[in-house]
Scaffold this active site. Structure first.
Site: not given
Length: 398
Positions: A6, A133, A223, A250
């Site tokens: 990024y 996202y 998600d 995560k």
């Protein structure tokens, strides 16, 4: 040369070099920093936790990895069994992968093939949320809603299979009215949209989504890569509204090692369980079910349960609300708080220019993006440390 994420490599600010980490702290050669974003929201137990370190060390003494193709092992068996017991409803069938983005790809692949296996080949469209996202791999990018990614997709082919709607019930109902017989799934980050700007919406929207999916035979995918393991103030949003497919990552391993899982309900798995070889799910990441990652995940879940992390999260939310009560600034459009997440959205991204260095000088690591200054702290943070993070955010506007 390291190619950093990024960033425009030519103009990027050099990153801080970390030489050690322990608890909520990252250490550079010059100072100690509270990690206010938990290494992209994953390090819920903090760094160098002895239980997680020992779980990985003891497993490494036996073996670190074996493929799941034709082989299996105790850590992946135990983790699958624990998730089957721990997750709500009949979310029982675990397909492991090595990142949240890949796990979303797997979920979408399952949803598409679910209907193909049932002979419903026109159900190829995906319904998703605006500002979504879901990762950086190609189908996950398409399911997301960020033009920074879509210009790459447009270079390949026009987007035809994903429709995005706002998180409003009337928009949801209209989409189902128009497209229900072509939809394979509705994919959502439940309650909290992370990289889309820490946007928060009401549970009633998800309850209605569950009703519509049931009514029209569409699969509901959550998600929870970012929202799972307590971040929204719920253990999982899936405890409140049961999806057909759940994606976790995560914090699954406490942020110690990359791993993710796509968990399907038994009715979904049944569409693949067949004598026909073409009905099998043809997917297999090399490091799926990695023994080190599974051992870390089992230890992480045990800590989450035994140390009553939901009480810790409620305390984080209460302190955050107390410290930010009445706080405002003309540059701030909105302050949003949910569970162990707080976001200050500013009117103009220029208002956050220089904040990262400002926070560094005050002993806090932060990484604001676009118009969003936020914190997602490790759950082991003390009240004093949390107040330091919040005071730094407020001091920037003062």
């Amino acid at each position: 040369m390291i190619w950093y994420p990024y960033e425009q490599m030519k103009t990027m600010t050099p990153p801080y070099e970390i030489v050690d980490a322990e608890g909520v702290y990252l250490y550079t050669k010059e100072r100690r920093l509270i990690d206010s974003i938990s290494s992209w929201w994953s390090v819920i137990h903090g760094y160098k936790h002895p239980v997680l370190t020992e779980a990985i060390r003891s497993q490494a003494e036996r073996f670190s990895h074996v493929m799941l193709g034709g082989l299996t092992h105790e850590p992946v068996q135990k983790l699958s069994a624990k998730l089957e017991e721990w997750l709500p409803g009949d979310l029982d069938c675990c397909f492991f992968s090595d990142s949240g983005s890949v796990a979303v790809e797997v979920a979408l692949k399952i949803a598409l093939q679910y209907f193909i296996n049932r002979g419903e080949k026109k159900r190829t469209k995906i319904l998703a949320l605006e500002h979504a996202y879901h990762g950086d791999t190609f189908k996950a990018m398409e399911a997301g809603d960020d033009e920074d990614y879509h210009f790459i997709l447009k270079a390949c082919a026009p987007r035809r299979q994903v429709m995005h709607i706002p998180a409003r019930t009337e928009a949801l109902e209209e989409a189902f009215r128009q497209y229900h017989d072509h939809l394979c799934c509705f994919l959502a980050e439940p309650l909290l949209q992370g990289a889309g700007g820490m946007r928060m919406y009401d549970l009633s929207f998800l309850l209605r989504a569950r009703e519509l999916c049931d009514q029209y035979g569409v699969l509901l995918i959550f998600d929870e890569v970012a929202t799972g393991f307590g971040r929204t103030g719920n253990r999982f949003v899936s405890d409140l509204v049961l999806p057909d497919i759940l994606v976790l990552g995560k914090a699954l391993t406490g942020g110690y090692i990359g791993h993710a899982v796509t968990v399907a309900r038994r009715k979904v798995f049944a569409a693949f369980y067949d004598d026909c070889p073409e009905h099998a799910l043809m997917h297999g990441p090399t490091f799926m079910g990695n023994a080190l990652a599974c051992s870390a995940a089992l230890a992480s879940i045990r800590l989450f349960e035994e140390e009553d992390y939901m009480s810790r999260i409620r305390r984080i939310e209460a302190v955050t609300r107390r410290e930010l009560k009445g706080f405002s600034d003309p540059r701030i459009r909105e302050i949003r708080i949910m569970g162990a997440c707080v976001c200050m959205e500013v009117n103009d991204s220029a208002a956050l220019k220089g904040y990262q260095r400002f926070a560094f000088e005050r002993g806090v690591f932060s990484r604001p993006f676009l118009n969003y200054l936020y914190a997602m702290v490790p759950y082991i943070i003390t009240e004093e440390e949390l107040v330091q993070v919040l005071d730094t955010m407020k001091a920037w506007f003062a």
